[in-house]
Each structure stands twice: as C-alpha cells, then as structure tokens.
Design a protein around this motif. Structure first.
Motif, PDB file in Angstrom:
ATOM      1  N   ILE A  24       0.889  -1.168   0.000  1.00 37.70           N
ATOM      2  CA  ILE A  24       0.000   0.000   0.000  1.00 37.70           C
ATOM      3  C   ILE A  24       0.922   1.211   0.000  1.00 37.70           C
ATOM      4  O   ILE A  24       1.526   1.534   1.018  1.00 37.70           O
ATOM      5  CB  ILE A  24      -0.940   0.014   1.219  1.00 37.70           C
ATOM      6  N   GLY A  25       1.057   1.842  -1.148  1.00 35.57           N
ATOM      7  CA  GLY A  25       2.124   2.828  -1.304  1.00 35.57           C
ATOM      8  C   GLY A  25       3.442   2.078  -1.236  1.00 35.57           C
ATOM      9  O   GLY A  25       3.671   1.121  -1.977  1.00 35.57           O
ATOM     10  N   ASP A  26       4.334   2.488  -0.332  1.00 39.23           N
ATOM     11  CA  ASP A  26       5.585   1.754  -0.134  1.00 39.23           C
ATOM     12  C   ASP A  26       5.559   0.964   1.167  1.00 39.23           C
ATOM     13  O   ASP A  26       6.589   0.523   1.668  1.00 39.23           O
ATOM     14  CB  ASP A  26       6.771   2.725  -0.145  1.00 39.23           C
ATOM     15  N   HIS A  27       4.351   0.775   1.705  1.00 39.81           N
ATOM     16  CA  HIS A  27       4.148   0.101   2.983  1.00 39.81           C
ATOM     17  C   HIS A  27       3.830  -1.377   2.722  1.00 39.81           C
ATOM     18  O   HIS A  27       2.823  -1.707   2.098  1.00 39.81           O
ATOM     19  CB  HIS A  27       2.989   0.785   3.723  1.00 39.81           C
ATOM     20  N   ARG A  28       4.702  -2.261   3.182  1.00 44.32           N
ATOM     21  CA  ARG A  28       4.501  -3.699   2.980  1.00 44.32           C
ATOM     22  C   ARG A  28       3.470  -4.222   3.974  1.00 44.32           C
ATOM     23  O   ARG A  28       3.548  -3.939   5.168  1.00 44.32           O
ATOM     24  CB  ARG A  28       5.827  -4.444   3.147  1.00 44.32           C
ATOM     25  N   VAL A  29       2.510  -4.996   3.470  1.00 42.40           N
ATOM     26  CA  VAL A  29       1.390  -5.446   4.297  1.00 42.40           C
ATOM     27  C   VAL A  29       1.235  -6.961   4.188  1.00 42.40           C
ATOM     28  O   VAL A  29       1.296  -7.527   3.081  1.00 42.40           O
ATOM     29  CB  VAL A  29       0.077  -4.753   3.853  1.00 42.40           C
ATOM     30  N   LEU A 329      -3.517  -2.166  10.439  1.00 40.13           N
ATOM     31  CA  LEU A 329      -3.105  -1.772   9.099  1.00 40.13           C
ATOM     32  C   LEU A 329      -1.829  -0.930   9.157  1.00 40.13           C
ATOM     33  O   LEU A 329      -0.911  -1.118   8.346  1.00 40.13           O
ATOM     34  CB  LEU A 329      -4.228  -1.000   8.408  1.00 40.13           C
ATOM     35  N   ALA A 330      -1.754  -0.027  10.115  1.00 37.28           N
ATOM     36  CA  ALA A 330      -0.556   0.794  10.284  1.00 37.28           C
ATOM     37  C   ALA A 330       0.661  -0.055  10.640  1.00 37.28           C
ATOM     38  O   ALA A 330       1.798   0.290  10.284  1.00 37.28           O
ATOM     39  CB  ALA A 330      -0.798   1.847  11.366  1.00 37.28           C
ATOM     40  N   GLU A 331       0.419  -1.176  11.303  1.00 41.11           N
ATOM     41  CA  GLU A 331       1.507  -2.087  11.686  1.00 41.11           C
ATOM     42  C   GLU A 331       1.810  -3.110  10.599  1.00 41.11           C
ATOM     43  O   GLU A 331       2.650  -3.992  10.790  1.00 41.11           O
ATOM     44  CB  GLU A 331       1.150  -2.811  12.989  1.00 41.11           C
ATOM     45  N   GLY A 332       1.095  -3.025   9.473  1.00 35.60           N
ATOM     46  CA  GLY A 332       1.394  -3.901   8.348  1.00 35.60           C
ATOM     47  C   GLY A 332       0.661  -5.219   8.342  1.00 35.60           C
ATOM     48  O   GLY A 332       1.121  -6.185   7.718  1.00 35.60           O
ATOM     49  N   VAL A 333      -0.505  -5.279   9.000  1.00 35.08           N
ATOM     50  CA  VAL A 333      -1.323  -6.497   8.991  1.00 35.08           C
ATOM     51  C   VAL A 333      -2.718  -6.130   8.498  1.00 35.08           C
ATOM     52  O   VAL A 333      -3.434  -5.359   9.155  1.00 35.08           O
ATOM     53  CB  VAL A 333      -1.405  -7.151  10.386  1.00 35.08           C
ATOM     54  N   THR A 371      -1.910  -9.372  19.045  1.00 35.39           N
ATOM     55  CA  THR A 371      -1.936  -9.419  20.514  1.00 35.39           C
ATOM     56  C   THR A 371      -1.485  -8.090  21.113  1.00 35.39           C
ATOM     57  O   THR A 371      -2.109  -7.569  22.053  1.00 35.39           O
ATOM     58  CB  THR A 371      -1.042 -10.554  21.022  1.00 35.39           C
ATOM     59  N   ALA A 372      -0.408  -7.512  20.564  1.00 34.20           N
ATOM     60  CA  ALA A 372       0.095  -6.242  21.097  1.00 34.20           C
ATOM     61  C   ALA A 372      -0.937  -5.137  20.928  1.00 34.20           C
ATOM     62  O   ALA A 372      -1.172  -4.344  21.863  1.00 34.20           O
ATOM     63  CB  ALA A 372       1.404  -5.865  20.393  1.00 34.20           C
ATOM     64  N   VAL A 373      -1.571  -5.058  19.765  1.00 30.34           N
ATOM     65  CA  VAL A 373      -2.572  -4.010  19.539  1.00 30.34           C
ATOM     66  C   VAL A 373      -3.796  -4.257  20.422  1.00 30.34           C
ATOM     67  O   VAL A 373      -4.357  -3.324  21.009  1.00 30.34           O
ATOM     68  CB  VAL A 373      -2.972  -3.950  18.052  1.00 30.34           C
ATOM     69  N   GLY A 374      -4.217  -5.522  20.538  1.00 31.41           N
ATOM     70  CA  GLY A 374      -5.348  -5.842  21.400  1.00 31.41           C
ATOM     71  C   GLY A 374      -5.088  -5.465  22.842  1.00 31.41           C
ATOM     72  O   GLY A 374      -5.971  -4.912  23.533  1.00 31.41           O
TER      73      GLY A 374
END
Length: 390
Positions: A24-29, A329-333, A371-374
């Motif tokens: 997404i742009g240059d962001h790997r997901v 999404l910001a973390e690439g998932v 898990t970290a975001v949750g």
C-alpha cells in the motif's frame, strides 16, 4: 470511520506481491483477509493457462451464454466441475453472488417456501427476494428449529427448499449438515448448500462440507464460487436433478449477464486440477489454521466456535473495532473490518482468513502484532473479565 483514519473502501493495494503480501504505497502489508485459502492466485500453471486463453480467445465474450457467450471452455469447465463434484450436471455463473441469486430465483416461485439459516449470506437473501417465495428464517445451525418450521408448513402447498452454508463467512463455523439432511428428508423438502468457503477446504478431496460429513447424496444442489479457494472470480451450481438444464432458461442472472472471459475460465479449470492433484495444500492450510487459531485463543481473544480458515475476533463495540483495524493496518497487517448487518447479531468483528501459503513466521508475526494491539486497547482484559464473570 473517516475520523479514525483509513476505511476499508479506501484501502488500495498498489501492488500485490504474492498470495500473502502486498504494498500500500511503499508500505509492505501481510494479507490476512483475502479468502485465498489455497493460495492459487499466484499459481504459475493457472496464470499460464489464463495468459494462453487471453492471447488466443481475446479479453472477453461480450455476451451472455444464450447469446454469443458460450465458448468451448465454458462447457468444458461445467463438465470438469460436475466430474469433480461427482454430480450429473453443472452450470457456471459470472459471480458467486449471481449463482445464489440465479438459482434461488429459478428454483422457487411465489407458491413455494424458502427456509433460510438466519446467518445466511446477503446473496441468499437477495435471491429469495427475486424468487418471490415465502421466506422462513430458522435459528442459525439449529436442525430442531428447522424441523418445527417445516412441520408448521407441512399443510401448505408448494415446494420447500432449505438453504444452508458449508462454512459461514463471518465466524467460520460449519453447519450440522447430516442433521439438516435428516430433517429435509423427513419433510420431503429440498436442500441447497452454499460451499463458497468450504470448497477446497473441507473433505478428503476438497469437495466441501457435504463430502467431509459423508452426506453428499442428501444435498440436492451445491452452489459455490471461484473467488475463494480457486483464486479467480465466478460461481457455479451442480446437481444430480433431472432436467437440470431447464434452469438455464429460467435463471435471469444467468441469461442476461455477460459470461466469464476465457482467461478466467482457463485459470479456474486449471485450478481445479491443481486442487485435486496437490492435496498437501489443504494439509498446509489446516496446519496454519491450528497455528493461528490456537495462538489467538492463548492470547485471550474471543473467537468463533470452531477452528476454521476464517477466524473472527469479537470486539466490544464499533469504535474499538475501527481503531483496532486501523492500528493493525498501520503495523502492516491487513484484516477485514466487519460491521453492522454483515455480521451475526450486528456485532463488530475483525475477520481474518488463513492461506496455505502463509509461513509459520508470518503467522507468528501476525499473532504478535494482533496481541500487542489488542492489549494496547484493553481488549484482552475486557474479555478476561467477561469470562471470569460468566
């Protein structure tokens, strides 16, 4: 949703790298919500078959099947599908949505009865509207409730068609199909099973839930899609019912829609061959399902009732779900944000789907990130407290 950051309608994959990753742009997901269960979107032989058909037969048919849109490949795919599903006949639609729409509208009329599982997909409900039949909903995955409703309708004229799904797309649970077969036989009803999310996933040969449950002979109509395990687009229905081809003359979404382009027909035909000849893809998929589902459970998330390629995290409210989705999404998932009428009881979900091509390292990364975001959102504490209270 806009105030929280991104929204699902605005997410654009600028480049899809593989069955499991995109940019997404240059962001790997990491792709964790594509329904690409067997990872066939980048299968080289499927791509080659599509390219050859594109070069030799052009970009599209520019017509419906009853006009100029029936090519040799279309008929060949229908024969291949029928053989794979061990059915007498099959017909191909341009989308899976149209398969449900077209079959229900063709099979049932105003004097008939459609009995739908309460958690049925939107395409099933829309097909029921087009049919004009009387619609009766029964409780999700509840054969006894279906039995009561069929008994209530027993004195009323018209055919009774029961519609259930193999794997339900939101929570990933499966229908108690053997029980439903018994109930429909008792009532002299008909049974249609939508194997959209179970084709290629369940059963020794990948034919779906009916194969896995050993009750294929009790299912009158099988519908499904090419846009999940087969990695393309399109839909189908298969059956052993006599005079099946009459449906081609009564199904409006079949008659009045342009047929699939030859390249898609060719890639799907090849995908069926790969699905049959490479059972290890299902083995890898189930291994990944166990890895991911057990990891989410161990972290303390509230999930659906069974481990399947679809795993949905229950969120306490819509605002938390939107924030959770944006942060992932910001973390690439990348996962699916499911809200409102798309979900059972309208409860917000973060929906994920496993792929046979996900590596153990990718799954571990996804689990750690989710898990970290949750935890940062206080979700795990919330569910732990709720479980303790129960």
């Amino acid at each position: 949703m806009a105030s929280a950051g991104q929204d699902p309608f605005g997410v654009v994959f600028d480049r899809v790298i593989s069955a499991t990753e995109a940019l997404i742009g240059d962001h790997r997901v990491l792709l964790l919500g594509t329904n690409n269960y067997l990872g066939l979107t980048f299968e080289e032989s499927c791509i080659a078959a599509g390219v050859e058909a594109l070069q030799t037969e052009g970009t599209g048919t520019t017509g419906s099947r009853i006009a100029n849109g029936s090519y040799g490949g279309h008929s060949g795919l229908e024969r291949r599908l029928a053989a794979f599903l061990k059915r007498r006949s099959a017909m191909v639609f341009s989308t899976g949505y149209q398969a449900n729409l077209g079959m229900l509208a063709a099979l049932a009329g105003p004097k008939d009865h459609l009995l739908l599982d309460a958690d049925s997909h939107a395409s099933i409900y829309d097909g029921a509207k087009l049919a004009g039949a009387q619609v009766t909903r029964f409780r999700h995955n509840d054969p006894e409730d279906l039995r009561r409703r069929l008994r209530h309708l027993s004195s009323q004229p018209g055919e009774k068609l029961v519609v259930v799904e193999g794997i339900y797309s939101m929570l990933g649970d499966t229908a108690p199909l053997r029980d439903f077969v018994e109930v429909k036989r008792e009532a002299g009803a008909w049974l249609m099973v939508d194997e959209a999310h179970s084709l290629g996933v369940l059963g020794e040969n990948g034919r779906g839930l009916a194969e896995a449950e050993g009750c294929e002979d009790g299912v009158d109509y099988v519908v499904g899609t090419f846009s999940k395990s087969l990695g393309a687009v399109g839909g189908f229905c298969a059956s052993d019912v006599e005079d099946f081809d009459l449906l081609r003359l009564t199904s409006r979404p079949y008659m009045f829609t342009a047929s699939l382009p030859p390249s898609v027909i060719a890639s799907v035909t090849r995908a069926i061959e790969v699905m049959e000849s490479q059972p290890l893809r299902r083995v890898r998929l189930q291994r990944n399902v166990r890895h991911f589902h057990s990891g989410l459970q161990a972290a303390g998330f509230s999930l659906g009732p069974v481990a399947s390629p679809v795993a949905s995290i229950r969120c306490p409210d819509q605002e938390t779900a939107i924030l959770f989705w944006n942060r992932l999404l910001a973390e690439g998932v990348y996962v699916n944000l499911a809200l409102g009428q798309a979900t059972p009881e309208g409860k917000p979900l973060l929906r994920t789907s496993m792929c046979a091509e996900h590596t153990p390292e990718q799954i571990d990364h996804a689990l750690a990130t989710i898990t970290a975001v949750g935890q940062s959102l206080g979700m795990l504490d919330t569910f732990a407290a709720g479980t303790a209270a129960e």
